[in-house]
Enzyme design. Structure first.
Site, short mmCIF file in Angstrom:
data_model
loop_
_atom_site.label_atom_id
_atom_site.label_comp_id
_atom_site.label_asym_id
_atom_site.label_seq_id
_atom_site.Cartn_x
_atom_site.Cartn_y
_atom_site.Cartn_z
N HIS A 248 -0.43 -4.77 19.59
CA HIS A 248 0.01 -4.41 18.24
C HIS A 248 0.72 -3.07 18.31
O HIS A 248 0.26 -2.15 19.00
CB HIS A 248 -1.19 -4.34 17.29
CG HIS A 248 -0.80 -4.17 15.85
ND1 HIS A 248 -0.47 -2.94 15.32
CD2 HIS A 248 -0.67 -5.07 14.84
CE1 HIS A 248 -0.17 -3.11 14.03
NE2 HIS A 248 -0.28 -4.38 13.72
N HIS B 26 5.71 -5.03 8.65
CA HIS B 26 5.71 -6.42 9.14
C HIS B 26 5.85 -7.39 7.97
O HIS B 26 4.89 -8.03 7.54
CB HIS B 26 4.43 -6.70 9.93
CG HIS B 26 4.46 -6.14 11.30
ND1 HIS B 26 3.32 -5.95 12.06
CD2 HIS B 26 5.49 -5.71 12.08
CE1 HIS B 26 3.66 -5.44 13.24
NE2 HIS B 26 4.97 -5.28 13.26
N CYS C 225 0.86 -1.18 0.00
CA CYS C 225 0.00 0.00 0.00
C CYS C 225 0.89 1.24 0.00
O CYS C 225 2.12 1.14 0.10
CB CYS C 225 -0.90 0.00 1.24
SG CYS C 225 0.03 0.06 2.80
N THR D 90 -5.87 1.11 12.17
CA THR D 90 -6.08 1.28 10.73
C THR D 90 -6.06 -0.02 9.96
O THR D 90 -6.63 -0.10 8.86
CB THR D 90 -5.03 2.22 10.12
OG1 THR D 90 -3.74 1.63 10.24
CG2 THR D 90 -5.04 3.59 10.77
N CYS E 14 2.73 5.78 8.90
CA CYS E 14 1.77 5.93 7.81
C CYS E 14 0.92 7.17 8.06
O CYS E 14 0.43 7.38 9.18
CB CYS E 14 0.87 4.70 7.74
SG CYS E 14 -0.48 4.88 6.54
N SER F 40 1.81 -9.85 10.68
CA SER F 40 1.12 -8.82 9.90
C SER F 40 -0.38 -8.90 10.17
O SER F 40 -1.04 -9.87 9.79
CB SER F 40 1.40 -9.01 8.40
OG SER F 40 0.51 -8.24 7.62
N SER F 41 -0.92 -7.87 10.80
CA SER F 41 -2.34 -7.86 11.16
C SER F 41 -3.22 -7.97 9.92
O SER F 41 -4.13 -8.79 9.86
CB SER F 41 -2.67 -6.58 11.93
OG SER F 41 -4.04 -6.50 12.21
N GLU G 82 0.93 -0.51 16.38
CA GLU G 82 0.13 0.67 16.04
C GLU G 82 -0.76 1.06 17.21
O GLU G 82 -0.90 2.24 17.54
CB GLU G 82 -0.73 0.41 14.80
CG GLU G 82 -1.58 1.62 14.43
CD GLU G 82 -2.63 1.35 13.38
OE1 GLU G 82 -3.70 1.99 13.44
OE2 GLU G 82 -2.40 0.49 12.50
N SER H 269 1.98 -5.41 3.28
CA SER H 269 3.43 -5.26 3.46
C SER H 269 4.23 -6.33 2.73
O SER H 269 5.44 -6.47 2.95
CB SER H 269 3.78 -5.26 4.96
OG SER H 269 3.15 -6.34 5.62
#
Length: 306
Positions: free
Chosen positions: A124, A41, A12, A164, A96, A222-223, A126, A266
């Site tokens: 997490h 990640h 992204c 997010t 981000c 990676s979520s 973030e 990612s």
């Protein structure tokens, strides 16, 4: 056998920007540069940046004074930011921009005396960064049960925001319950929702209409990649999260006619192409790109690195 390739898939705009910041910092300053947490990640990406001279640390205490420090795409708390300033580091922020918008929204709502609820996964990075944006307490909810345990004042306005890498679909049941319990709760602006998370999930839903299994390129931490796998599993379709083609088990392909393939936000396209090459060697005769949402978003790097 045939392969259906999801669109959009892979990097992204926020991931593109974060990787570019590390690469440009290395070019400008030379090795080493220090990155607080994995910049994104993905093992392949992180290993590639390590080979170029990036050093990834979880604690700023592990960074010598007067070094180059980059904050990962997930964002950091105000405490980490201050700790980095205290060692006279040259700082580049790869957070981000969509995460930064959430941070600003949290601060703005708290200045308006709102009680702020954050929907996200405990631990997490973030979420840890968002929770640490002010001295005021945010209340984290991960489940509907967590909503029932909230300790909120009845006389103070309430707002919520979300991690997010959770889509509208991911949080709908919690949001609906919050709205039923607190009818006047303030919702975040629509443009705070990560376009990439939602688009990649929508792409998988399209694939699953015609696929027998799903392969998701992405790392286990990676979520957003894990959410892609879960979508298929909720539709009773076998799904596998893999770092690369080497992790594919041939038994997964037994009696399979159509293989869906996607990649988390990612995961680089080179890994997707390696999987396609592997599958073609195993008998795939057709690879079809499935139409999905078009993405043309670009986030510029900090002006100091342009």
């Amino acid at each position: 056998m045939k392969v259906l390739l999801a669109n959009p898939r892979g990097f992204c705009a926020g991931v593109d920007r974060a990787i570019e910041i590390v690469e440009r910092a290395l070019k400008l300053h030379g090795a080493p540069v220090y990155v607080r947490h994995e910049v994104v990640h993905n093992k392949f990406v992180v290993d590639g940046l390590k080979a170029k001279g990036a050093i990834f640390v979880e604690d700023i205490a592990d960074v010598p004074n007067e070094q180059v420090v980059i904050f990962s795409a997930h964002g950091v708390s105000m405490a980490v930011r201050k700790q980095t300033q205290d060692i006279d580091a040259t700082i580049y922020d790869a957070t981000c921009p969509l995460v930064t918008k959430v941070h600003k929204e949290v601060i703005r709502k708290q200045k308006q005396q709102h009680q702020v609820i954050l929907i996200g996964h405990k631990g997490h990075p973030e979420v840890e960064g968002t929770l640490g944006q002010s001295n005021e307490e945010l209340q984290l909810v991960e489940t509907i049960e967590d909503v029932g345990r909230l300790n909120l004042s009845k006389n103070t306005p309430i707002s919520y925001t979300t991690q997010t890498t959770l889509s509208i679909d991911d949080t709908k049941h919690i949001v609906d319950y919050l709205k039923s319990k607190f009818p006047t709760i303030d919702a975040p602006k629509k443009d705070n929702i990560c376009y990439a998370t939602q688009n990649r999930q929508d792409g998988v839903k399209i694939l699953m209409q015609s696929s027998d299994i799903l392969l998701v390129l992405g790392s286990s931490n990676s979520s957003n990649s894990n959410r892609l796998r879960e979508i298929a599993e909720k539709m009773d379709i076998p799904a596998y999260l893999i770092n690369d083609a080497d992790e594919i088990d041939e038994l997964w392909l037994k009696d399979v006619n159509t293989i869906g393939v996607t990649a988390g936000a990612s995961a680089p396209e080179v890994l997707v192409q390696e999987v396609i090459h592997y599958l073609c060697d195993k008998g795939v005769t057709k690879v079809i790109e499935v139409n999905g949402a078009k993405e043309n978003i670009h986030f510029p790097v900090p002006k100091e690195l342009r």
